[in-house]
Design a protein around this motif. Structure first.
Motif, PDB file in Angstrom:
ATOM      1  N   ILE A 111      26.992  15.471   9.356  1.00  0.00           N
ATOM      2  CA  ILE A 111      25.956  15.834  10.321  1.00  0.00           C
ATOM      3  C   ILE A 111      25.827  17.349  10.321  1.00  0.00           C
ATOM      4  CG2 ILE A 111      25.262  15.754  12.740  1.00  0.00           C
ATOM      5  CD1 ILE A 111      26.800  13.179  13.050  1.00  0.00           C
ATOM      6  N   ASP A 112      24.667  17.834   9.952  1.00  0.00           N
ATOM      7  CA  ASP A 112      24.441  19.277   9.823  1.00  0.00           C
ATOM      8  C   ASP A 112      25.497  19.916   8.921  1.00  0.00           C
ATOM      9  OD1 ASP A 112      22.275  19.005  11.506  1.00  0.00           O
ATOM     10  OD2 ASP A 112      23.414  19.520  13.308  1.00  0.00           O
ATOM     11  N   GLY A 113      25.874  19.193   7.862  1.00  0.00           N
ATOM     12  CA  GLY A 113      26.836  19.716   6.897  1.00  0.00           C
ATOM     13  C   GLY A 113      28.281  19.563   7.304  1.00  0.00           C
ATOM     14  N   GLN A 114      28.530  19.024   8.484  1.00  0.00           N
ATOM     15  CA  GLN A 114      29.892  18.862   8.987  1.00  0.00           C
ATOM     16  C   GLN A 114      30.327  17.413   8.814  1.00  0.00           C
ATOM     17  OE1 GLN A 114      30.284  20.444  12.909  1.00  0.00           O
ATOM     18  NE2 GLN A 114      32.476  19.970  13.071  1.00  0.00           N
ATOM     19  N   SER A 115      31.446  17.195   8.155  1.00  0.00           N
ATOM     20  CA  SER A 115      31.928  15.838   7.886  1.00  0.00           C
ATOM     21  C   SER A 115      32.534  15.217   9.131  1.00  0.00           C
ATOM     22  CB  SER A 115      32.976  15.862   6.766  1.00  0.00           C
ATOM     23  OG  SER A 115      32.424  16.390   5.581  1.00  0.00           O
ATOM     24  N   CYS A 116      32.349  13.908   9.251  1.00  0.00           N
ATOM     25  CA  CYS A 116      33.011  13.190  10.334  1.00  0.00           C
ATOM     26  C   CYS A 116      33.189  11.733   9.920  1.00  0.00           C
ATOM     27  CB  CYS A 116      32.241  13.288  11.643  1.00  0.00           C
ATOM     28  SG  CYS A 116      30.675  12.391  11.673  1.00  0.00           S
ATOM     29  N   THR A 117      34.128  11.075  10.553  1.00  0.00           N
ATOM     30  CA  THR A 117      34.398   9.658  10.305  1.00  0.00           C
ATOM     31  C   THR A 117      34.419   8.934  11.645  1.00  0.00           C
ATOM     32  OG1 THR A 117      35.709  10.192   8.337  1.00  0.00           O
ATOM     33  CG2 THR A 117      35.992   8.009   9.294  1.00  0.00           C
ATOM     34  N   VAL A 118      33.600   7.912  11.765  1.00  0.00           N
ATOM     35  CA  VAL A 118      33.503   7.151  13.016  1.00  0.00           C
ATOM     36  C   VAL A 118      33.555   5.663  12.703  1.00  0.00           C
ATOM     37  CG1 VAL A 118      32.182   8.932  14.218  1.00  0.00           C
ATOM     38  CG2 VAL A 118      30.986   7.198  12.886  1.00  0.00           C
ATOM     39  N   GLU A 119      33.680   4.861  13.731  1.00  0.00           N
ATOM     40  CA  GLU A 119      33.713   3.413  13.545  1.00  0.00           C
ATOM     41  C   GLU A 119      32.352   2.878  13.122  1.00  0.00           C
ATOM     42  OE1 GLU A 119      35.002   1.412  17.054  1.00  0.00           O
ATOM     43  OE2 GLU A 119      37.060   1.275  16.352  1.00  0.00           O
ATOM     44  N   GLU A 120      32.369   1.835  12.344  1.00  0.00           N
ATOM     45  CA  GLU A 120      31.133   1.137  11.999  1.00  0.00           C
ATOM     46  C   GLU A 120      30.427   0.680  13.290  1.00  0.00           C
ATOM     47  OE1 GLU A 120      30.340  -2.173   8.688  1.00  0.00           O
ATOM     48  OE2 GLU A 120      31.313  -2.967  10.474  1.00  0.00           O
ATOM     49  N   GLY A 121      29.127   0.834  13.345  1.00  0.00           N
ATOM     50  CA  GLY A 121      28.377   0.464  14.544  1.00  0.00           C
ATOM     51  C   GLY A 121      28.112   1.623  15.476  1.00  0.00           C
ATOM     52  N   THR A 122      28.782   2.754  15.228  1.00  0.00           N
ATOM     53  CA  THR A 122      28.538   3.954  16.041  1.00  0.00           C
ATOM     54  C   THR A 122      27.130   4.481  15.766  1.00  0.00           C
ATOM     55  OG1 THR A 122      30.879   4.522  15.923  1.00  0.00           O
ATOM     56  CG2 THR A 122      29.352   6.286  16.544  1.00  0.00           C
ATOM     57  N   THR A 123      26.454   4.921  16.802  1.00  0.00           N
ATOM     58  CA  THR A 123      25.125   5.497  16.590  1.00  0.00           C
ATOM     59  C   THR A 123      25.250   6.955  16.133  1.00  0.00           C
ATOM     60  OG1 THR A 123      24.903   6.272  18.869  1.00  0.00           O
ATOM     61  CG2 THR A 123      24.157   4.020  18.394  1.00  0.00           C
ATOM     62  N   MET A 163      25.808   8.925   4.746  1.00  0.00           N
ATOM     63  CA  MET A 163      24.580   9.411   5.392  1.00  0.00           C
ATOM     64  C   MET A 163      24.680  10.922   5.618  1.00  0.00           C
ATOM     65  SD  MET A 163      23.086   8.080   9.045  1.00  0.00           S
ATOM     66  CE  MET A 163      22.327   6.563   8.495  1.00  0.00           C
ATOM     67  N   LYS A 164      23.581  11.622   5.370  1.00  0.00           N
ATOM     68  CA  LYS A 164      23.511  13.053   5.644  1.00  0.00           C
ATOM     69  C   LYS A 164      22.429  13.291   6.683  1.00  0.00           C
ATOM     70  CE  LYS A 164      25.156  14.416   1.045  1.00  0.00           C
ATOM     71  NZ  LYS A 164      24.867  15.154  -0.213  1.00  0.00           N
ATOM     72  N   VAL A 165      22.821  13.748   7.834  1.00  0.00           N
ATOM     73  CA  VAL A 165      21.938  13.853   8.999  1.00  0.00           C
ATOM     74  C   VAL A 165      21.693  15.316   9.342  1.00  0.00           C
ATOM     75  CG1 VAL A 165      21.640  13.257  11.429  1.00  0.00           C
ATOM     76  CG2 VAL A 165      22.831  11.671   9.892  1.00  0.00           C
ATOM     77  N   LEU A 166      20.461  15.627   9.662  1.00  0.00           N
ATOM     78  CA  LEU A 166      20.108  16.961  10.156  1.00  0.00           C
ATOM     79  C   LEU A 166      19.559  16.797  11.572  1.00  0.00           C
ATOM     80  CD1 LEU A 166      18.312  18.412   6.988  1.00  0.00           C
ATOM     81  CD2 LEU A 166      20.653  18.859   7.744  1.00  0.00           C
ATOM     82  N   THR A 167      20.181  17.447  12.525  1.00  0.00           N
ATOM     83  CA  THR A 167      19.785  17.258  13.926  1.00  0.00           C
ATOM     84  C   THR A 167      18.831  18.326  14.433  1.00  0.00           C
ATOM     85  OG1 THR A 167      21.624  18.555  14.826  1.00  0.00           O
ATOM     86  CG2 THR A 167      22.034  16.209  14.390  1.00  0.00           C
ATOM     87  N   ALA A 168      18.656  19.396  13.676  1.00  0.00           N
ATOM     88  CA  ALA A 168      17.802  20.490  14.178  1.00  0.00           C
ATOM     89  C   ALA A 168      17.011  21.139  13.051  1.00  0.00           C
ATOM     90  CB  ALA A 168      18.661  21.524  14.905  1.00  0.00           C
ATOM     91  N   SER A 169      16.573  20.346  12.071  1.00  0.00           N
ATOM     92  CA  SER A 169      15.765  20.897  10.984  1.00  0.00           C
ATOM     93  C   SER A 169      14.384  21.293  11.515  1.00  0.00           C
ATOM     94  CB  SER A 169      15.620  19.860   9.862  1.00  0.00           C
ATOM     95  OG  SER A 169      14.855  18.756  10.324  1.00  0.00           O
ATOM     96  N   ALA A 170      13.625  21.998  10.690  1.00  0.00           N
ATOM     97  CA  ALA A 170      12.284  22.415  11.109  1.00  0.00           C
ATOM     98  C   ALA A 170      11.410  21.204  11.430  1.00  0.00           C
ATOM     99  CB  ALA A 170      11.655  23.265  10.002  1.00  0.00           C
ATOM    100  N   ARG A 171      11.571  20.140  10.646  1.00  0.00           N
ATOM    101  CA  ARG A 171      10.776  18.930  10.880  1.00  0.00           C
ATOM    102  C   ARG A 171      11.163  18.278  12.206  1.00  0.00           C
ATOM    103  NH1 ARG A 171      11.036  13.514   7.120  1.00  0.00           N
ATOM    104  NH2 ARG A 171       9.260  12.413   8.037  1.00  0.00           N
TER     105      ARG A 171
END
Length: 325
Positions: free
Chosen positions: A24-36, A88-96
């Motif tokens: 998320i925003d280039g920062q790695s994380c590991t969460v349980e399946e089903g996490t939003t 998954m690679k997520v961007l939470t604050a991109s220009a779009r």
């Protein structure tokens, strides 16, 4: 041999879900399946703005304020309901993403009274939203006009003016008011009144498009509807469209002072359930009762007695500023 208890005192444990790794925003994380995505982002300390999301309600994806960009995806995804996927690679604050949120805020602020929505003014500033670019607000509707609107017969606002949901406040009972000029159609009240909490189904979404609105069956006044006055719709409303009469009257008189209010938790005395009440006290007078969202028993919900039945503690006119001797 261990005896099986007759009463189960805790929720049954569930097997651990497999971990899912993403960035998320280039920062790695590991969460349980089903996490939003929203939950995963919060686990990293990243805040994504939301309006229609609440931990105790099923996501309905109505406001689109929490959208995020997922690498390779064609459209933006609502973070409150989209589950994470491996890699998954997520961007939470991109220009779009910021452009989309800014437009959502502009559309809301140009058509809805957000004056009692906590945090919205700050978000509008943060995203540089300019709701005034849609023009002056169109005149408000007369009482009952929006309730009678028919799908397919929308009346467009005059050129150069911004369409609005402004209309008179509905005051048809002693306990709470409905100010739909402040309604953003987040569906929280409908979910709380319906399958998520109360199962009363006194209100639903009526109409379509810009004429969509929250309504009782056939738009009847609350006393003639299925409403049981639990006020759980008030508890989840993010804009103040639904508000206890005591708070509404104090605000109208310019006497609502949350900065000086004190909150005291106690247990509701009416029955044996043991609901936690948070009593909001201003100038030695109880002005509102709520229940903590994180309380395992109530999840923020109360019944009519818990939410409104505290007036016996003080004289009826105390909420108007005359404290108990």
């Amino acid at each position: 041999m261990t005896a099986t208890p007759l009463v189960q005192l805790a929720r049954p444990s569930r097997p651990a879900r497999p971990p899912v790794a993403l960035t998320i925003d280039g920062q790695s994380c590991t969460v349980e399946e089903g996490t939003t995505i929203l939950q995963a982002a919060r686990s990293l300390g990243k805040e994504i703005p939301t309006l229609c999301y609440l931990e105790t309600l099923e996501p309905v994806n109505a406001c689109r304020l929490c959208v995020v960009e997922i690498e390779g995806a064609r459209v933006l995804a609502p973070a409150c309901s989209r589950a994470v996927e491996g890699g998954m690679k997520v961007l939470t604050a991109s220009a779009r993403v910021r452009h989309s949120r800014r437009l959502v805020l502009e559309l809301l602020a140009s058509s809805v009274d957000l004056s009692t929505a906590p945090g919205l003014a700050e978000l509008i500033d943060e995203y540089g939203a300019q709701p005034a670019r849609f023009g002056e607000s169109a005149p408000p509707s007369n009482d009952g006009v929006r309730d009678a609107s028919i799908p397919g017969h929308h009346v467009v606002a005059a050129p150069g003016t911004a369409a609005t949901v402004a209309q008179p406040v509905k005051v048809d009972n002693e306990l709470y008011v409905r100010d739909y000029a402040k309604c953003i159609l987040c569906y929280k009240c409908v979910e709380a009144c319906g399958p998520d909490h109360q199962n009363t189904f006194a209100i639903a979404v009526a109409g379509r498009g810009f004429d969509a609105r929250i309504s009782t069956e056939f738009a009847v006044p609350l006393p003639g509807s299925a409403c049981v006055y639990c006020g759980n719709c008030i508890a989840v409303c993010p804009t103040g469209a639904l508000m206890a009469t005591s708070e509404h009257e104090l605000r109208a008189a310019g006497a609502w002072k949350p900065e000086v209010q004190q909150t005291t938790d106690t247990i509701c005395p009416y029955c044996g359930v043991g609901c936690t009440l948070s009593l909001h006290v201003q100038d030695n007078v109880i002005v509102k009762a709520t229940s903590p969202l994180e309380n395992d028993i109530t999840l923020g919900n109360l019944c009519v007695k818990g939410r409104f039945g505290w007036q016996f503690v003080q004289p009826k006119d105390a909420a108007a500023g005359e404290g108990r001797d």
